[in-house]
Write a protein that holds these residues in place. Structure first.
Motif, PDB file in Angstrom:
ATOM      1  N   ALA A   1      46.299  30.205  54.464  1.00 29.91           N
ATOM      2  CA  ALA A   1      44.978  29.657  54.796  1.00 29.91           C
ATOM      3  C   ALA A   1      43.973  30.000  53.699  1.00 29.91           C
ATOM      4  N   GLU A   2      43.053  29.058  53.393  1.00 26.74           N
ATOM      5  CA  GLU A   2      42.058  29.266  52.352  1.00 26.74           C
ATOM      6  C   GLU A   2      40.851  30.024  52.907  1.00 26.74           C
ATOM      7  N   PHE A   3      40.337  30.962  52.117  1.00 24.76           N
ATOM      8  CA  PHE A   3      39.141  31.714  52.482  1.00 24.76           C
ATOM      9  C   PHE A   3      38.602  32.374  51.216  1.00 24.76           C
ATOM     10  N   GLU A   4      37.346  32.781  51.275  1.00 21.68           N
ATOM     11  CA  GLU A   4      36.740  33.501  50.159  1.00 21.68           C
ATOM     12  C   GLU A   4      37.050  34.986  50.316  1.00 21.68           C
ATOM     13  N   PRO A   5      37.684  35.638  49.316  1.00 27.49           N
ATOM     14  CA  PRO A   5      38.053  37.053  49.469  1.00 27.49           C
ATOM     15  C   PRO A   5      36.826  37.940  49.674  1.00 27.49           C
ATOM     16  N   ARG A   6      37.008  38.985  50.477  1.00 30.23           N
ATOM     17  CA  ARG A   6      35.976  39.983  50.661  1.00 30.23           C
ATOM     18  C   ARG A   6      36.067  41.033  49.554  1.00 30.23           C
ATOM     19  N   PRO A   7      34.965  41.712  49.244  1.00 31.09           N
ATOM     20  CA  PRO A   7      35.024  42.740  48.191  1.00 31.09           C
ATOM     21  C   PRO A   7      35.906  43.900  48.623  1.00 31.09           C
ATOM     22  N   PRO A   8      36.639  44.495  47.677  1.00 27.93           N
ATOM     23  CA  PRO A   8      37.511  45.628  48.037  1.00 27.93           C
ATOM     24  C   PRO A   8      36.683  46.874  48.281  1.00 27.93           C
ATOM     25  N   GLY A   9      36.696  47.376  49.506  1.00 27.28           N
ATOM     26  CA  GLY A   9      35.921  48.562  49.827  1.00 27.28           C
ATOM     27  C   GLY A   9      36.715  49.818  49.523  1.00 27.28           C
ATOM     28  N   VAL A  10      36.291  50.571  48.529  1.00 28.72           N
ATOM     29  CA  VAL A  10      36.953  51.810  48.144  1.00 28.72           C
ATOM     30  C   VAL A  10      35.922  52.921  48.193  1.00 28.72           C
ATOM     31  N   PRO A  11      35.951  53.771  49.206  1.00 28.27           N
ATOM     32  CA  PRO A  11      34.918  54.803  49.307  1.00 28.27           C
ATOM     33  C   PRO A  11      35.117  55.968  48.364  1.00 28.27           C
TER      34      PRO A  11
ATOM     35  N   PRO B   1      39.778  46.440  40.620  1.00 27.68           N
ATOM     36  CA  PRO B   1      39.635  44.982  40.507  1.00 27.68           C
ATOM     37  C   PRO B   1      40.641  44.240  41.378  1.00 27.68           C
ATOM     38  N   ASP B   2      40.264  43.045  41.771  1.00 33.59           N
ATOM     39  CA  ASP B   2      41.153  42.184  42.548  1.00 33.59           C
ATOM     40  C   ASP B   2      42.405  41.827  41.747  1.00 33.59           C
ATOM     41  N   THR B   3      42.228  41.538  40.452  1.00 30.31           N
ATOM     42  CA  THR B   3      43.329  41.070  39.607  1.00 30.31           C
ATOM     43  C   THR B   3      43.226  41.712  38.235  1.00 30.31           C
ATOM     44  N   VAL B   4      44.356  42.151  37.681  1.00 32.28           N
ATOM     45  CA  VAL B   4      44.407  42.643  36.303  1.00 32.28           C
ATOM     46  C   VAL B   4      45.616  42.011  35.622  1.00 32.28           C
ATOM     47  N   PHE B   5      45.499  41.800  34.317  1.00 35.86           N
ATOM     48  CA  PHE B   5      46.647  41.294  33.551  1.00 35.86           C
ATOM     49  C   PHE B   5      46.543  41.784  32.117  1.00 35.86           C
ATOM     50  N   ASP B   6      47.677  41.785  31.422  1.00 41.86           N
ATOM     51  CA  ASP B   6      47.733  42.278  30.047  1.00 41.86           C
ATOM     52  C   ASP B   6      48.870  41.560  29.340  1.00 41.86           C
ATOM     53  N   GLY B   7      48.830  41.575  28.024  1.00 43.11           N
ATOM     54  CA  GLY B   7      49.892  40.935  27.271  1.00 43.11           C
ATOM     55  C   GLY B   7      49.753  41.164  25.784  1.00 43.11           C
TER      56      GLY B   7
ATOM     57  N   ASP C   1      56.903  44.016  16.991  1.00 40.54           N
ATOM     58  CA  ASP C   1      58.037  43.450  16.253  1.00 40.54           C
ATOM     59  C   ASP C   1      59.256  43.250  17.155  1.00 40.54           C
ATOM     60  N   SER C   2      59.381  44.115  18.190  1.00 43.44           N
ATOM     61  CA  SER C   2      60.601  44.128  18.996  1.00 43.44           C
ATOM     62  C   SER C   2      60.448  43.575  20.400  1.00 43.44           C
ATOM     63  N   PHE C   3      59.203  43.539  20.922  1.00 46.09           N
ATOM     64  CA  PHE C   3      59.004  43.146  22.322  1.00 46.09           C
ATOM     65  C   PHE C   3      57.841  42.174  22.457  1.00 46.09           C
ATOM     66  N   THR C   4      57.930  41.338  23.481  1.00 48.41           N
ATOM     67  CA  THR C   4      56.772  40.623  24.010  1.00 48.41           C
ATOM     68  C   THR C   4      56.611  41.059  25.457  1.00 48.41           C
ATOM     69  N   VAL C   5      55.397  41.454  25.815  1.00 45.33           N
ATOM     70  CA  VAL C   5      55.143  42.060  27.121  1.00 45.33           C
ATOM     71  C   VAL C   5      54.058  41.281  27.851  1.00 45.33           C
ATOM     72  N   ARG C   6      54.281  41.046  29.130  1.00 40.35           N
ATOM     73  CA  ARG C   6      53.265  40.491  30.018  1.00 40.35           C
ATOM     74  C   ARG C   6      53.283  41.315  31.312  1.00 40.35           C
ATOM     75  N   SER C   7      52.107  41.606  31.836  1.00 38.93           N
ATOM     76  CA  SER C   7      52.019  42.300  33.117  1.00 38.93           C
ATOM     77  C   SER C   7      50.827  41.759  33.887  1.00 38.93           C
ATOM     78  N   ALA C   8      50.947  41.789  35.204  1.00 42.20           N
ATOM     79  CA  ALA C   8      49.859  41.322  36.070  1.00 42.20           C
ATOM     80  C   ALA C   8      49.989  41.996  37.427  1.00 42.20           C
ATOM     81  N   SER C   9      48.845  42.190  38.053  1.00 42.92           N
ATOM     82  CA  SER C   9      48.805  42.746  39.402  1.00 42.92           C
ATOM     83  C   SER C   9      47.679  42.047  40.150  1.00 42.92           C
ATOM     84  N   VAL C  10      47.973  41.465  41.314  1.00 42.20           N
ATOM     85  CA  VAL C  10      46.983  40.712  42.076  1.00 42.20           C
ATOM     86  C   VAL C  10      46.912  41.255  43.498  1.00 42.20           C
ATOM     87  N   ARG C  11      45.714  41.247  44.050  1.00 40.02           N
ATOM     88  CA  ARG C  11      45.516  41.692  45.431  1.00 40.02           C
ATOM     89  C   ARG C  11      46.113  40.662  46.376  1.00 40.02           C
TER      90      ARG C  11
END
Length: 407
Positions: A126-136, A142-148, A152-162
């Protein structure tokens, strides 16, 4: 009647003199034209001329007063209050409608929101607007992080989503991924950790981050020292750091294992990839149910729990979580060929993947045949499929073929 000053009397005398001159001119003109009709017309014309001159002088005076007012007004008026128009100012004309700016040379899609809509697999969440992550405690996650990046030897991609459940409930993302790159001599090495805070732990997001960061540091020290690798010692370093976080950030003076588990319990998958001339060598272990796979074309070969796999030496473990450390620690060691992809992910990815033969497996096999942009992996991982609403984290490593030396 006596005038209070000579100014008005002088003005009358001047006006009378002018009137006498005007009468003399009218008389001469009358003589010239031969009748009174021309005199009246000329008189009327003279009056009109005088009235025009008077209006011009009055307009000039008003303009001068308006200019003086405009010069002084900024010093005395509220800067946010519009100045009233002066009496000599013309009525403002309506402003023309602004024309739209020309499109940029490389215009974005007509509907940017549609371009980044989650990929729907089967039936959508179901579609909805996400609420802010409450961390006391401690920090915003963050809701989403990614890197890449590529070496010479590797290609790296990483991601983490709420996950969709945490977005709806306003809970933080409890997954964590850490990647560290180093060179030892001529060899490039990639160290990684993927952690999943247990859902019923009160601060699983802090436990996941603490365990992953500490485990990476302990693994790096083993590799740099040349000592035999002790996976249990690596896991113990993660537990000790979790205890430190419990003391410093959660104000528990001497936390027991049960208290650490209640507050920070997390799974952990940690390992390293070392570059060889024609392949890469992978070593890894895990605590808990996070998974790892070798993607070979359209086939997913699980690293853990696949006994008898020729490329891996595996000791399986039951589902557990730090601060508990299984004995013995599970481990895997295998070669990763240039056409293969190493995938390490939490169960938010592993559960919908299954054995890799379904729609999710086909989707990722197609898009990970070559490294996507870093943000592309995050978008891919944020797919929408009904009932799969957990946090999702995925690390992907592509070995790169050794570069040939220039002749």
């Amino acid at each position: 009647m006596r005038w209070p000053s000579g100014t008005r009397r002088n003005q009358d005398e001047s006006a009378g003199s002018s009137l006498e001159d005007l009468r003399q001119r009218e008389a001469r003109e009358l003589e010239r034209r031969g009748g009174p009709t021309g005199t009246r017309r000329d008189q009327e014309a003279a009056r009109r001329d005088q009235e025009g001159v008077r209006r011009e002088h009055e307009a000039l005076r008003r303009d001068q007063e308006a200019a003086a007012h405009a010069w002084l007004a900024p010093a005395y008026q509220d800067p946010w209050q519009a100045a009233p128009p002066s009496s000599s100012s013309p009525s403002p004309s309506p402003s023309p409608s602004p024309s739209p700016p020309p499109p940029p040379e490389h215009a974005p899609p007509a509907d940017l929101a549609a371009a980044w809509e989650p990929i729907v697999v089967d039936r959508a969440t179901a579609e909805f607007e996400p609420r802010p992550p409450g961390v006391p405690v401690r920090r915003h996650i963050p809701d989403t992080v990614f890197d890449g990046w590529s070496s010479d030897s590797f290609t790296v991609r990483s991601a983490s989503v709420r996950g969709y459940a945490h977005r709806y409930n306003g809970a933080p993302r409890q997954d964590h991924v850490t990647v560290f790159f180093q060179r030892r001599g001529n060899r490039e090495e990639l160290l990684f950790a993927v952690a999943d805070g247990v859902s019923n732990a009160r601060h699983g997001e802090l436990g996941a981050a603490a365990a992953a960061e500490a485990a990476i540091e302990a693994l790096q020290q083993f590799l740099l020292s040349g000592r035999p690798l002790d996976w249990a010692a690596v896991a113990d370093a993660a537990v000790r750091h979790m205890a430190s976080v419990t003391r410093r950030h959660l104000q528990v003076p001497a936390p027991s294992a049960a208290q650490i588990s209640e507050l920070l319990a997390t799974t952990l998958t940690i390992g390293a990839v070392g570059a060889l001339p024609d392949r890469a060598r992978v070593i890894m272990t895990r605590v808990g149910d996070s998974g790892a796979w070798v993607l070979d074309g359209a086939h997913y070969r699980p690293v853990f729990g696949a006994e008898g796999t020729p490329e891996a030496a595996v000791v399986s473990s039951g589902v557990t979580a730090l601060p508990q450390i299984p004995d013995p620690m599970p481990f895997a060691a295998f070669d990763l060929l240039p056409h293969q992809v190493l995938l390490v992910g939490t169960d938010g990815f592993g559960d919908p993947l299954g054995d890799g033969t379904g729609q999710i497996g086909q989707l990722f096999a197609w898009h990970l045949a070559a490294p996507p942009p870093p943000r592309g992996l995050a978008h891919l991982l944020d797919f929408s499929r009904e009932t799969f609403d957990d946090d999702r984290t995925l690390l992907a490593v592509w070995p790169r073929r050794a570069r040939r030396e220039a002749p």
